[in-house]
Design an enzyme around this catalytic site. Sequence first.
Site, short mmCIF file in Angstrom:
data_model
loop_
_atom_site.label_atom_id
_atom_site.label_comp_id
_atom_site.label_asym_id
_atom_site.label_seq_id
_atom_site.Cartn_x
_atom_site.Cartn_y
_atom_site.Cartn_z
N GLU A 84 68.99 12.44 32.08
CA GLU A 84 68.09 11.91 31.04
C GLU A 84 67.96 12.88 29.88
O GLU A 84 67.57 12.50 28.77
CB GLU A 84 66.71 11.60 31.61
N CYS A 139 67.98 15.55 40.66
CA CYS A 139 67.35 16.85 40.91
C CYS A 139 66.76 16.91 42.32
O CYS A 139 67.50 16.94 43.29
CB CYS A 139 66.33 17.15 39.83
N HIS A 150 70.02 16.92 35.15
CA HIS A 150 69.16 15.89 34.56
C HIS A 150 69.93 15.08 33.51
O HIS A 150 70.00 15.47 32.34
CB HIS A 150 67.94 16.53 33.90
#
Length: 498
Positions: free
Chosen positions: A358, A272, A356
């Site tokens: 994650e 990001c 992202h």
Amino acid sequence: MSATTESKVVANFGDCCIDRDVKKGKLVLADGTVFEGFSFGEETSRSGEVVFNTGMVGYPESLTDPSYRGQILVFTFPMMGNYGVPGDELDEYGLPKWFESDAIHVAGVIVADYSYEYSHWAAKKSLSEWLKENHIPALYGIDTRMLTKKIRETGVMLGKIEFPGQHVEIEDPNLRNLVAEVSTKTPRVFNKGMTPRIVAVDCGIKNNIIRCLCARKAQVTVVPFDYDLKGHRDEYDGIFLSNGPGNPEMAQATIEQLKWAITTDIPIFGICLGNQLLALAAGARTYKMKFGNRAANVPCVDLLTGNCFITSQNHGFAVDEKTLPADWQPLFFNANDYSNEGIIHRTKKIFSSQFHPEACAGPLDTRFLFDRFVNNIRGCETPLNTPLNTNFFRLQKFRKVLILGSGGLSIGQAGEFDYSGSQAIKAMKEEGLEVVLMNPNIATVQTSKNLANKVYFLPVTPDFVKRVLDKEQPDCLLVSMGGQTALNVGISLYEAGE
């Protein structure tokens, strides 16, 4: 909706709280537009940048994401609060199990409807209680559809949540060094003694990023955004660059450290804001997007493989990949707006993603990037040496699409497929595509006159779909709107080499 300097009330989305003693408030945009609503947070006026998120769930994660620092977050999903807020339990690494940081970072919350009743096995309190505990203003009863359309048309704008007798000036949070506000002040070590050793530069890092790195048996040292990477070179094997809020150019201290780091052979991975900081350190430029990408279902194409992944995103700035130096190239691009979604060095073990991986909240499709990073450190991966055809996907001109419906459904069954299919047809036609639909159910909305250009009332099976493909010769096949029936057909055709 034209801009005006005079306040004008444009929406009052119904009196949702007749039986409750709820104070009214208003969202005031910088152009003077006013949206009236009802409070379900702390009744304190607050200024911020008004942005929207299209995720259906995940408000505990979003509200605690440091990347939202200074922003008034508009949720487009019609109802929020129905599953409450979980407790403060910690995981095996000592991190909050359900939240992305130790605080709520948004300046305010805007929703269409708020559910005072909540039900979830992990819930410990209501969304309203949680917001009040953290002194965050929030309004419901606002036409978020109208508000979102305005933001999409005019771009993100500044605004404020204001209550009677509490005037506050509208200020731009992007003029502040938001990264310095959210970054850790002292280093924190996780998985002490494990290898490899990763230094994670905290520009607003999410807990699940730390968790994903720790899960790969690495020692993770989370350090401040202005950490002296060169001075501590002997203490780590790889560098991770986190997500974070605001204008990336404000984080000059981090950029200066990265200018040294990219001249070395240290493996680096950024997410990001980390993607943008890496690009700036390399000599490229970034720009502010019209309304950004904040969602949990954004398609991104991997230019190494051509695979498309569904990703979670939260950013208002992007990398101008046309300004990348010769030894850098794009790694991912956004299949919706073609913006950059990651970069990679041509010869060094350095790469990044704008989305992202994650995925908290969001899909898990791209968590393999953490494996790639750790493998780079361990010497299991080789750097990219051959140029990629970055223009291949962008140069394709689609003219016709075949959409598969959900098959033979009885009345009242799986209405969401009918709705999503009809909306897909409208969206494709707005893009100028010729739409061919296969759906054997004549009673569905998506088969209505003047929706698709052509409709085949045939069974949605591999054999019949193959016949239509041969006859129509569409440029692409859309299977995601027809449920499991259409998905199974798509998989069958793919495995058959069609």
